[in-house]
Design a protein around this motif. Sequence first.
Motif, short mmCIF file in Angstrom:
data_model
loop_
_atom_site.label_atom_id
_atom_site.label_comp_id
_atom_site.label_asym_id
_atom_site.label_seq_id
_atom_site.Cartn_x
_atom_site.Cartn_y
_atom_site.Cartn_z
N ARG A 51 0.84 -1.20 0.00
CA ARG A 51 0.00 0.00 0.00
C ARG A 51 0.88 1.26 0.00
N GLN A 53 2.28 1.74 -3.40
CA GLN A 53 1.23 2.20 -4.30
C GLN A 53 0.99 3.70 -4.11
N GLU A 79 -6.43 14.54 -1.09
CA GLU A 79 -7.68 13.98 -1.62
C GLU A 79 -7.46 13.31 -2.97
N GLU A 80 -6.68 13.98 -3.83
CA GLU A 80 -6.43 13.41 -5.16
C GLU A 80 -5.54 12.18 -5.08
N HIS A 105 -7.82 9.45 -3.86
CA HIS A 105 -8.79 9.08 -4.91
C HIS A 105 -8.13 8.20 -5.98
N ARG A 106 -6.96 8.62 -6.46
CA ARG A 106 -6.28 7.84 -7.51
C ARG A 106 -5.80 6.49 -7.00
N ALA A 107 -5.51 6.40 -5.70
CA ALA A 107 -5.08 5.12 -5.11
C ALA A 107 -6.26 4.28 -4.66
N ASN A 108 -7.46 4.86 -4.78
CA ASN A 108 -8.69 4.17 -4.37
C ASN A 108 -8.68 3.80 -2.89
N VAL A 109 -8.24 4.78 -2.07
CA VAL A 109 -8.23 4.61 -0.62
C VAL A 109 -8.82 5.88 0.00
N SER A 110 -9.03 5.84 1.30
CA SER A 110 -9.52 7.03 2.00
C SER A 110 -8.33 7.91 2.40
#
Length: 197
Positions: A6, A9, A29-30, A33-38
């Motif tokens: 993680r 990534q 935030e970006e 979002h691109r890593a598909n996590v919070s």
Amino acid sequence: MTGTERRQQLLNVARALFAEKGFDGTSIEEIAHRANVSKPVVYEHFGGKEGIYAVVVDRETQLLLDRMISTLHGGHPRAMLEQAATALLSYVEDSHDGFRILVRDSPVASSTGTFSTVLNDIASQVEHILAQQFGSLGYDEKLAALYAQALVGMVALTGQWWLDARKPKRDEVAAHLVNLAWNGLSHLEHKPKLRLA
């Protein structure tokens, strides 16, 4: 995904964003979002944008510094100049995202980890080599620092220009850099070529 996976990534995602948008243009935030996590996942691993940026810059700095220093094998000074110019341009070619990150200014890396810090480290290596050459040729060894900064700066600024221009090809750019540095303006070769085997 393991914690190590993680973390890697997140570093890969952040590296791409910092290269594309710079430090100020990139948000947690970006990255999340691109890593598909919070967002809390990013904060947990790096403490914030400054933390992840510092790791990205440190890794790129070390990669470039290792590449540059490992190319200076010794031998004839012209060969070392060719090696250094080719190594920097190879880094630009192979790791253009990393180079973009290093050449951008950021408040986070103001004292360490900046491109100028890397260049100063490289110039120190070049200075040591030049001082030996100057001493053996009867020149003032104190001038080695000045010439090292001039040579490294010339190659680095050309690398910044070439990052976007990409023409001519890497070895041709390196040959022209060496031509200018080695022969000077008054003795430029018309069609310089690298002499490395």
